[in-house]
Scaffold this active site. Structure first.
Site, PDB file in Angstrom:
ATOM      1  CE  LYS A  44      -3.300   3.015   0.703  1.00 44.35           C
ATOM      2  NZ  LYS A  44      -4.284   3.366  -0.360  1.00 44.35           N
ATOM      3  CB  CYS A 129      -3.003   9.701  -3.664  1.00 42.78           C
ATOM      4  SG  CYS A 129      -4.353   9.352  -2.515  1.00 42.78           S
ATOM      5  N   GLY A 221     -12.218  -0.149 -12.082  1.00 41.98           N
ATOM      6  CA  GLY A 221     -12.936  -1.317 -12.588  1.00 41.98           C
ATOM      7  C   GLY A 221     -13.370  -1.182 -14.037  1.00 41.98           C
TER       8      GLY A 221
END
Ligand SMILES: C=Cc1c(C(=O)O)[nH]c(=O)[nH]c1=O
Length: 310
Positions: A44, A129, A221
């Protein structure tokens, strides 16, 4: 653990691993990745200090992927440095370390610590991020990205990579590629991070689905597959001396095949890993091998980057 898939007498490399952020915050998750049929694993994204991240609900699957605003929850870089120091590198499964400094100063401190430890792990510096409130992502500030690389690349010395956000403008592909080309030890680009600041709404309750940032979160996704393929191919075309790791929308061997056709040398799995768990890697390897057999390809290099145009 057998990490390669055999097909028609040849042994395929295992191109799959986790996308940073999924199944990799704690040692037990990382151990599950080591024991899985993935070809590698990545931690992570780490910050200098540990972080709780954003309030829940902060991840949700959607009909066509997922929305998330985790807020960079992680154990702090020293946790991952200890993990990297104790990692059994004699395995044939490479370890990648993701770093996401909240400032260039923080990134320098973390990079210096990993360089001093002189370990075989590979750094993937996260420039993208989208979920830290008040922090614009570096990947969309090309001058800041260039300045960060000008500082970090010489410090790292060894080959390293960066995690990029998706870009949507040909001129941006050109600009970012020109920046990346300046750094010879920038060996790979991981494309793409989530599409930042989407909004998922519940029709019945008329309410945003996730809690952080009024419901704004990164989209991942199936819904981002075609953006991911474009980014992989755009940088593959522009940076022949670097490798591209593809991520975004891979739920089966078919999407992995498309990422490789677009130019990817390896493929990371995020949402599908979140939903299916590490067993996904055995399925993906099997499905890719079957697709390659059906198409008559013996190795990844038989078709990597061979996208045709009309
Ligand atoms: C590292 C923070 C990231 C996060 C996060 O921790 O919120 N979510 C993403 O979709 N991409 C990131 O790069």
């Amino acid at each position: 653990v057998d990490i390669s898939t055999s097909i028609s007498g040849t042994t395929l490399p295992n191109v799959f691993f986790n996308a940073s952020g999924v199944w990799c915050q704690h040692e037990d998750e990382l151990q599950a990745m080591v024991e899985s049929h993935s070809g590698a694993l990545i931690t992570k994204s780490a910050t200098l200090a540990p972080r709780q991240g954003n309030p829940s609900p902060r991840y949700l699957p959607l009909p066509l992927g997922s929305i998330s605003s985790m807020g960079l929850p992680n154990e702090g870089y020293e946790y991952y440095l200890r993990y990297a120091c104790s990692f059994n590198y004699s395995r044939t499964k490479p370890l990648f370390i993701s770093l996401s400094g909240l400032s260039l100063g923080d990134s320098v401190k973390m990079v210096e610590a990993f360089v001093a430890a002189d370990l075989p792990c590979m750094l993937e510096i996260n420039f993208s991020c989208p979920n830290v409130p008040g922090k614009p992502q570096l990947g969309y500030d090309f001058e800041a990205m260039d300045a960060a690389l000008a500082t970090l690349a010489p410090l790292i010395k060894k080959p390293f990579g960066i995690k990029l956000p998706p870009f949507f403008d040909i001129a941006h592909f050109d600009l970012v590629a020109a920046v990346c080309q300046k750094y010879s030890n920038l060996a790979f680009l991981t494309c793409v991070n989530s599409i930042g600041n989407g909004l998922a709404i519940d029709f019945e309750t008329e309410t945003a689905l996730i809690k952080p940032k009024d419901g704004y979160g990164g989209l991942s996704g199936a819904m981002i597959l075609n953006t991911a393929l474009a980014n992989v191919n755009a940088f593959y075309r522009r940076l022949p001396d670097k490798q591209i790791i593809g991520v975004g929308g891979v739920a089966s061997g078919k999407e992995a095949f498309l990422h490789i056709l677009a130019g990817a040398s390896a493929v990371q799995i995020g949402t599908q890993l979140m939903e299916e768990g590490p067993a996904v890697f055995e399925r993906l390897n099997k499905e890719l091998a079957e697709i390659m057999a059906a198409k008559g390809y013996n190795t990844i290099e038989d078709f990597r980057g061979r996208l045709k145009t009309l």
